[in-house]
Motif scaffolding. Structure first.
Motif, PDB file in Angstrom:
ATOM      1  N   ARG A 172     -52.529-124.430  23.102  1.00  0.00           N
ATOM      2  CA  ARG A 172     -51.438-125.038  22.344  1.00  0.00           C
ATOM      3  C   ARG A 172     -51.238-124.335  21.011  1.00  0.00           C
ATOM      4  NH1 ARG A 172     -54.207-130.298  23.651  1.00  0.00           N
ATOM      5  NH2 ARG A 172     -53.950-130.197  25.857  1.00  0.00           N
ATOM      6  N   GLU A 173     -52.340-123.938  20.408  1.00  0.00           N
ATOM      7  CA  GLU A 173     -52.238-123.248  19.118  1.00  0.00           C
ATOM      8  C   GLU A 173     -51.521-121.914  19.271  1.00  0.00           C
ATOM      9  OE1 GLU A 173     -55.304-124.368  20.350  1.00  0.00           O
ATOM     10  OE2 GLU A 173     -55.134-126.254  19.270  1.00  0.00           O
ATOM     11  N   PHE A 174     -51.778-121.224  20.375  1.00  0.00           N
ATOM     12  CA  PHE A 174     -51.123-119.944  20.635  1.00  0.00           C
ATOM     13  C   PHE A 174     -49.605-120.117  20.693  1.00  0.00           C
ATOM     14  CE2 PHE A 174     -50.585-115.728  22.163  1.00  0.00           C
ATOM     15  CZ  PHE A 174     -49.596-115.784  23.136  1.00  0.00           C
ATOM     16  N   ILE A 175     -49.152-121.157  21.365  1.00  0.00           N
ATOM     17  CA  ILE A 175     -47.711-121.407  21.482  1.00  0.00           C
ATOM     18  C   ILE A 175     -47.133-121.776  20.124  1.00  0.00           C
ATOM     19  CG2 ILE A 175     -45.961-122.900  22.520  1.00  0.00           C
ATOM     20  CD1 ILE A 175     -47.809-123.081  24.987  1.00  0.00           C
ATOM     21  N   ALA A 176     -47.808-122.658  19.396  1.00  0.00           N
ATOM     22  CA  ALA A 176     -47.332-123.051  18.066  1.00  0.00           C
ATOM     23  C   ALA A 176     -47.228-121.836  17.152  1.00  0.00           C
ATOM     24  CB  ALA A 176     -48.255-124.107  17.465  1.00  0.00           C
ATOM     25  N   GLN A 177     -48.202-120.953  17.221  1.00  0.00           N
ATOM     26  CA  GLN A 177     -48.200-119.751  16.387  1.00  0.00           C
ATOM     27  C   GLN A 177     -47.062-118.810  16.780  1.00  0.00           C
ATOM     28  OE1 GLN A 177     -51.670-117.222  16.794  1.00  0.00           O
ATOM     29  NE2 GLN A 177     -51.532-116.620  14.643  1.00  0.00           N
ATOM     30  N   ALA A 178     -46.808-118.674  18.065  1.00  0.00           N
ATOM     31  CA  ALA A 178     -45.759-117.764  18.540  1.00  0.00           C
ATOM     32  C   ALA A 178     -44.376-118.193  18.058  1.00  0.00           C
ATOM     33  CB  ALA A 178     -45.785-117.687  20.064  1.00  0.00           C
ATOM     34  N   PHE A 179     -44.168-119.504  17.862  1.00  0.00           N
ATOM     35  CA  PHE A 179     -42.853-120.000  17.465  1.00  0.00           C
ATOM     36  C   PHE A 179     -42.837-120.543  16.037  1.00  0.00           C
ATOM     37  CE2 PHE A 179     -42.793-120.123  22.103  1.00  0.00           C
ATOM     38  CZ  PHE A 179     -41.630-119.401  22.345  1.00  0.00           C
ATOM     39  N   SER A 180     -43.864-120.263  15.281  1.00  0.00           N
ATOM     40  CA  SER A 180     -43.963-120.741  13.908  1.00  0.00           C
ATOM     41  C   SER A 180     -42.781-120.227  13.070  1.00  0.00           C
ATOM     42  CB  SER A 180     -45.275-120.252  13.297  1.00  0.00           C
ATOM     43  OG  SER A 180     -45.352-120.636  11.946  1.00  0.00           O
TER      44      SER A 180
END
Length: 181
Positions: free
Chosen positions: A1-9
């Motif tokens: 989930r963190e990876f996705i949040a970071q990708a769209f930050s």
């Protein structure tokens, strides 16, 4: 989930497609994005999980629900729904995959959409994120993605559930930088 949040930050809310959304809460990769204003197409073939998904998101304009399996090509499919709270996330259109957990369950016929049909419904050209978590068929679905239609997709997340992750990586690596987590 963190990876996705970071990708769209730092980006405005986008559009996502989640194949294998389960109940929209348990182990969800999309729930936080939807809560943050993203639009979504959520797909789930399991009857019990879909009913919970419908309770959570039914009637929300930004969320479209699809009660079907997704396969490389459209055809009726037998769906094996495992039972029990610890195993009902392991239901599959692949009998051997469902049976490996040795959990009593039921099977029934479900409608399946081809990857192309689903992308037509979802608006392939408008998607930013695709999540594929379809027990036993994630790699096959990923290999069937028509990547030339997904030019706006920034991230593709694929569950590795069959040990064939190299095939999924090979299918998408010409179009995406691949990180295996």
């Amino acid at each position: 989930r963190e990876f996705i949040a970071q990708a769209f930050s730092g980006q405005p809310p986008g559009r996502l497609l989640e194949i294998g959304a389960y109940d929209g809460t348990t182990s969800s990769l999309s729930a936080a994005l939807i809560a943050a204003g993203w639009s979504a197409v959520l797909v789930e073939p399991a009857a019990q999980a879909f009913s919970r998904l419908l309770c959570r998101y039914g009637g929300q304009d930004r969320v479209r629900l699809v009660h079907a399996a997704v396969l490389p090509e459209s055809k009726p499919a037998t769906f094996w729904e495992c039972s029990g709270p610890a195993h009902d996330q392991l239901s599959s259109t692949v009998e051997a995959f469902a049976r490996q957990w040795h959990v009593a369950g039921q099977s029934y016929l479900v409608k399946s959409l081809s990857v192309a049909e689903l992308l037509d419904f979802a608006g392939a050209e408008t998607l930013d994120l695709i999540i594929v978590d379809a027990e036993g068929v994630s790699v096959e679905i990923t290999k069937a993605l028509p990547l030339d239609r997904l030019l706006n997709v920034k991230v593709v997340v694929v569950e590795s559930d069959t040990g064939q992750m190299d095939d999924a990586v090979a299918a998408i690596s010409p179009w995406y930088d691949v990180t295996v987590i």
